[in-house]
Structure formats: C-alpha cells, structure tokens
Design a protein around this motif. Structure first.
Motif, PDB file in Angstrom:
ATOM      1  N   THR A 136      -3.921 -27.557  20.917  1.00  0.00           N
ATOM      2  CA  THR A 136      -4.454 -28.437  21.956  1.00  0.00           C
ATOM      3  C   THR A 136      -3.437 -29.548  22.189  1.00  0.00           C
ATOM      4  N   LEU A 137      -3.366 -30.034  23.396  1.00  0.00           N
ATOM      5  CA  LEU A 137      -2.462 -31.136  23.713  1.00  0.00           C
ATOM      6  C   LEU A 137      -2.816 -32.358  22.877  1.00  0.00           C
ATOM      7  N   ALA A 138      -4.094 -32.560  22.680  1.00  0.00           N
ATOM      8  CA  ALA A 138      -4.551 -33.709  21.887  1.00  0.00           C
ATOM      9  C   ALA A 138      -4.058 -33.630  20.442  1.00  0.00           C
ATOM     10  N   SER A 139      -3.897 -32.429  19.905  1.00  0.00           N
ATOM     11  CA  SER A 139      -3.426 -32.314  18.517  1.00  0.00           C
ATOM     12  C   SER A 139      -1.981 -32.786  18.386  1.00  0.00           C
ATOM     13  N   ILE A 140      -1.174 -32.577  19.417  1.00  0.00           N
ATOM     14  CA  ILE A 140       0.212 -33.062  19.398  1.00  0.00           C
ATOM     15  C   ILE A 140       0.211 -34.592  19.488  1.00  0.00           C
ATOM     16  N   LEU A 141      -0.572 -35.137  20.407  1.00  0.00           N
ATOM     17  CA  LEU A 141      -0.669 -36.589  20.557  1.00  0.00           C
ATOM     18  C   LEU A 141      -1.167 -37.227  19.266  1.00  0.00           C
ATOM     19  N   GLU A 142      -2.180 -36.644  18.665  1.00  0.00           N
ATOM     20  CA  GLU A 142      -2.729 -37.176  17.416  1.00  0.00           C
ATOM     21  C   GLU A 142      -1.662 -37.186  16.318  1.00  0.00           C
ATOM     22  N   ILE A 179       7.579 -32.809  14.757  1.00  0.00           N
ATOM     23  CA  ILE A 179       6.466 -31.867  14.855  1.00  0.00           C
ATOM     24  C   ILE A 179       7.061 -30.541  15.292  1.00  0.00           C
ATOM     25  N   TYR A 180       6.975 -29.549  14.424  1.00  0.00           N
ATOM     26  CA  TYR A 180       7.473 -28.211  14.728  1.00  0.00           C
ATOM     27  C   TYR A 180       6.336 -27.424  15.345  1.00  0.00           C
ATOM     28  N   ILE A 181       6.624 -26.775  16.465  1.00  0.00           N
ATOM     29  CA  ILE A 181       5.621 -25.926  17.104  1.00  0.00           C
ATOM     30  C   ILE A 181       6.176 -24.505  17.151  1.00  0.00           C
ATOM     31  N   SER A 182       5.285 -23.541  16.941  1.00  0.00           N
ATOM     32  CA  SER A 182       5.738 -22.157  16.941  1.00  0.00           C
ATOM     33  C   SER A 182       4.585 -21.220  17.236  1.00  0.00           C
ATOM     34  N   GLY A 183       4.902 -20.180  17.989  1.00  0.00           N
ATOM     35  CA  GLY A 183       3.948 -19.114  18.236  1.00  0.00           C
ATOM     36  C   GLY A 183       4.196 -17.947  17.305  1.00  0.00           C
ATOM     37  N   HIS A 184       5.140 -18.094  16.408  1.00  0.00           N
ATOM     38  CA  HIS A 184       5.502 -17.048  15.462  1.00  0.00           C
ATOM     39  C   HIS A 184       5.045 -17.462  14.080  1.00  0.00           C
ATOM     40  N   PHE A 199       0.842 -34.584  29.763  1.00  0.00           N
ATOM     41  CA  PHE A 199      -0.225 -35.135  28.925  1.00  0.00           C
ATOM     42  C   PHE A 199       0.278 -36.349  28.149  1.00  0.00           C
ATOM     43  N   LEU A 200       1.459 -36.230  27.547  1.00  0.00           N
ATOM     44  CA  LEU A 200       2.008 -37.350  26.776  1.00  0.00           C
ATOM     45  C   LEU A 200       2.344 -38.533  27.678  1.00  0.00           C
ATOM     46  N   GLN A 201       2.910 -38.254  28.845  1.00  0.00           N
ATOM     47  CA  GLN A 201       3.217 -39.334  29.795  1.00  0.00           C
ATOM     48  C   GLN A 201       1.937 -40.026  30.250  1.00  0.00           C
ATOM     49  N   ASP A 202       0.902 -39.249  30.532  1.00  0.00           N
ATOM     50  CA  ASP A 202      -0.390 -39.833  30.924  1.00  0.00           C
ATOM     51  C   ASP A 202      -0.991 -40.661  29.789  1.00  0.00           C
ATOM     52  N   SER A 203      -0.562 -40.397  28.562  1.00  0.00           N
ATOM     53  CA  SER A 203      -1.026 -41.151  27.398  1.00  0.00           C
ATOM     54  C   SER A 203      -0.151 -42.368  27.123  1.00  0.00           C
TER      55      SER A 203
END
Length: 126
Positions: free
Chosen positions: A109-115, A81-86, A23-27
C-alpha cells in the motif's frame, strides 16, 4: 506537512513510480525520481541532501542495492526502503537495523511506504 523531507524513489515501473511519487508529494514530501540505476546515480550525485531512499531491488541496468551503497557513501545513516516483487530480498546484504533498512514486498500500500519513511526519519507529514 514536512516539505523539507527529501526522498529519492528508484522504480522502473512507470505506473508504480508515478503513483508512489504523487502520493508522497501529496503528503508533503519532496520527491526525486529515477527509473534505473543510471538516473539514480545521477540523482544521488547531484542532490545536496536526501532523508530517505526507496529503491526497487530489480532494475533494468542493475539493482537498488548498488544505489544504496553509493548513497550511503554520501549519507552513511540514510534510511533505505527496499521494494521488490521478487521473493529473494537479500537481507544479508544490509545492516539488519530496522532504523536503516526495511523491506516491503510488492504489492504494497502507498501508506505503508509513507509510514516507513515517517518512522525511519522521525518525521510526520500529517
């Protein structure tokens, strides 16, 4: 597109990492990947520049917070950007500055990371 924007994605889950990278590469973002702390350490040491770091907090051989400290030794103002499922997101170990540190809980959402990347780096990939 901003092909000059370089981001390191550190995520141990293959499917999540692959989807986010594509997704990021496509962006228009240049993406380096790592599935654990050892790979992320090598990436930080070998990359001439990073504009942002996306780091899972829970990794098989450590955590994203350790990678952040290593990366910020090299690039003190690096947006992370820290991501966690915990649930425990360890906000007390960060600067508290939303321009430098963001937490995004899984599932995201992938868009939330890009944003977040665009907002924190002041870049637009569109």
């Amino acid at each position: 597109m901003n092909a000059s924007l370089a981001v390191l994605v550190v995520e141990d889950d293959f499917l999540i990492r692959t989807c986010l990278m594509e997704f990021l590469q496509d962006s228009g973002i240049a993406v380096r990947e790592a599935e654990n702390c050892a790979e992320a350490t090598e990436a930080v040491r070998s990359e001439p520049v990073l504009h942002a770091l996306v780091a899972d907090l829970t990794l098989p051989d450590g955590d994203g917070m350790a990678i952040t400290h290593l990366a910020r030794d090299k690039w003190p103002d690096l947006p992370v950007i820290y991501i966690s499922g915990h649930g425990a997101l360890r906000r007390d170990e960060t600067s508290g500055d939303p321009a430098r540190d963001r937490f995004i809980s899984k599932p995201y959402t992938l868009a939330s990371i890009l944003e977040a990347i665009e907002d924190m780096t002041g870049s637009s990939t569109s």
